[in-house]
Motif scaffolding. Structure first.
Motif, PDB file in Angstrom:
ATOM      1  N   ALA A 225     -35.944  -8.955   4.834  1.00 19.93           N
ATOM      2  CA  ALA A 225     -34.909  -9.149   6.196  1.00 19.93           C
ATOM      3  C   ALA A 225     -34.351 -10.766   6.164  1.00 19.93           C
ATOM      4  CB  ALA A 225     -35.890  -8.850   7.273  1.00 19.93           C
ATOM      5  N   GLY A 243     -32.213 -10.290  11.292  1.00 23.33           N
ATOM      6  CA  GLY A 243     -33.331 -10.056  10.465  1.00 23.33           C
ATOM      7  C   GLY A 243     -34.366  -9.693  11.447  1.00 23.33           C
ATOM      8  N   ARG A 246     -33.973  -6.013  12.213  1.00 26.39           N
ATOM      9  CA  ARG A 246     -34.158  -5.026  11.233  1.00 26.39           C
ATOM     10  C   ARG A 246     -35.434  -5.061  10.226  1.00 26.39           C
ATOM     11  NH1 ARG A 246     -30.947  -6.857   6.697  1.00 26.39           N
ATOM     12  NH2 ARG A 246     -30.769  -4.507   6.008  1.00 26.39           N
TER      13      ARG A 246
END
Length: 407
Positions: A225, A243, A246
């Motif tokens: 990420a 990041g 996700r």
């Protein structure tokens, strides 16, 4: 050779007498001179206003042109108009928000390869804005939820087969139109509009509001990420925020369920940040937000103008943060494959019914919901019961924008 022009000699003016037309009795500026300066002042003000209007118009046209209109989805949905649900509450709004994982486009290639242009909607949220504009409910749909996906038109003109598959395949098969038809058939909720946001758009939105605060119990180091964060409270910029929402395998239990809850809380914190720092009331702050948002948005023709998006933002901005609620559709591990999800009934049907009818939805934190469930088990009648006893309105686990990320 040029000769100088004859010039009559000037006669010195008689200064012995000053009339009222030349000067006021009290020494004030002559009326003609006043009118002269008033004309210049009016002209200057007009030029300033004209320049400001021209700049405002340029900004408006620039932002308006940033938005991509999804005419393909609109055409596909018109083809299947007869099978689509009929809206029950006309003033309510149901908007499907799709986060595309495409790597195509400027700024997205760094997140992996774009295989033959394939993309899936790894984030899907059905946003319901109440008709009275006093509440909004954002319902997450798991990407791995097993659903019936109708036959959809593909990008090459061919059609996919109707099939039972995980939800995020719908977007891969037929884009937003296929996702909308899948959601409508699953929920019975008429989708009024849709918005697709890519990675780059999400990052720029976060940067435009100067980041979003989160609180971490433990440090994060997730190479996949592109995320490395320390423990404790901190403000994430756009790259870090992407990041964070996700990341999956290195946070918590690594499940998509926990990732969706983290996404919901982050979006709540983003809404709270926008409402708290006066973005919508300050043009200097508002322009970067609108510019970032519009550059990476794809919408239906009914929501593809700056005016439409601004009206939508204002509608949400007026809703109290505690009434902007986030939850996930009731689901459990799919019996045939524990790595997939399936709906939990009758809870899912009841939630969909409340959305269709614009009925207030109760969203409680997990701890509160656990206590509520203990009480409901005694009083809630079983599915299919004909008992006349009243059934309590169900509650659902979730959060709201007032909580933010650090409550």
């Amino acid at each position: 050779m040029l000769t100088p022009l004859a010039v009559e000699p000037k006669v010195a003016p008689d200064t012995t007498t000053v009339t009222e037309s030349q000067s006021g009795v009290d020494g004030s500026e002559p009326p003609k001179r006043k009118r002269h300066w008033l004309r210049w002042a009016a002209l200057g003000t007009s030029l300033v206003l004209l320049a400001a209007s021209g700049a405002a118009w340029w900004f408006y046209k620039k932002l308006d042109a940033n938005i991509t209109t999804d005419t393909t989805a609109a055409a596909e949905l018109r083809t299947y108009e007869k099978e689509r649900p009929t809206p029950l509450v006309l003033d309510a709004q149901n908007i499907l928000l799709l986060g595309s994982d495409t790597r195509a486009g400027k700024g997205n290639s760094e997140y992996g390869r774009d295989e033959a242009g394939s993309q899936r909607a790894d984030t899907a949220i059905l946003l319901h804005i109440a008709a009275n504009r006093q509440s909004a409910t954002a319902m997450s749909i798991p990407r791995d939820l097993m659903v019936t996906i109708p036959s959809c038109r593909k990008a090459d003109g061919s059609r996919s087969e109707k099939q039972f598959a995980q939800f995020n395949w719908a977007f891969m098969f037929g884009g937003a139109a296929c996702s909308i038809r899948t959601v409508e058939q699953m929920t019975g909720v008429r989708i009024d509009h849709h918005i697709v946001v890519d990675f780059r758009g999400f990052k720029k939105m976060v940067d435009a509001v100067d980041g979003v605060e989160v609180c971490l119990k433990e440090p994060i180091n997730d190479k996949a990420a592109r995320l490395k964060l320390k423990a404790g409270p901190q403000t994430l910029d756009g790259e870090e925020a992407l990041g964070f929402v996700r990341a999956r395998k290195t946070l918590g239990d690594g499940s998509d369920t926990e990732r969706m809850e983290r996404q919901q809380r982050f979006l709540g914190a983003l809404v709270k940040k926008v409402q708290s720092n006066g973005v919508l009331l300050n043009l200097t702050k508002l322009y970067p937000v609108l510019d970032a948002a519009t550059k990476s948005l794809t919408t239906d023709p009914g929501l593809d103008s700056l005016r439409d998006l601004y009206d939508l933002a204002k509608a949400v901005e007026r809703i109290p943060t505690e009434k902007v609620q986030f939850l996930t559709v009731p689901r459990q591990p799919y019996s045939a494959n524990r790595n997939r999800d399936e709906l939990v009934q009758p809870d899912a049907r009841e939630l969909f019914k409340q959305l269709r009818e614009d009925t207030p939805i109760t969203v409680l934190p997990r701890d509160s919901r656990d206590e509520s469930d203990k009480t409901d088990k005694v009083s809630r009648k079983p599915e299919g019961s004909t008992s006349a006893s009243p059934t309590p309105s169900p509650s659902f686990t979730g959060t709201n924008a007032a909580e933010g990320m650090c409550e």
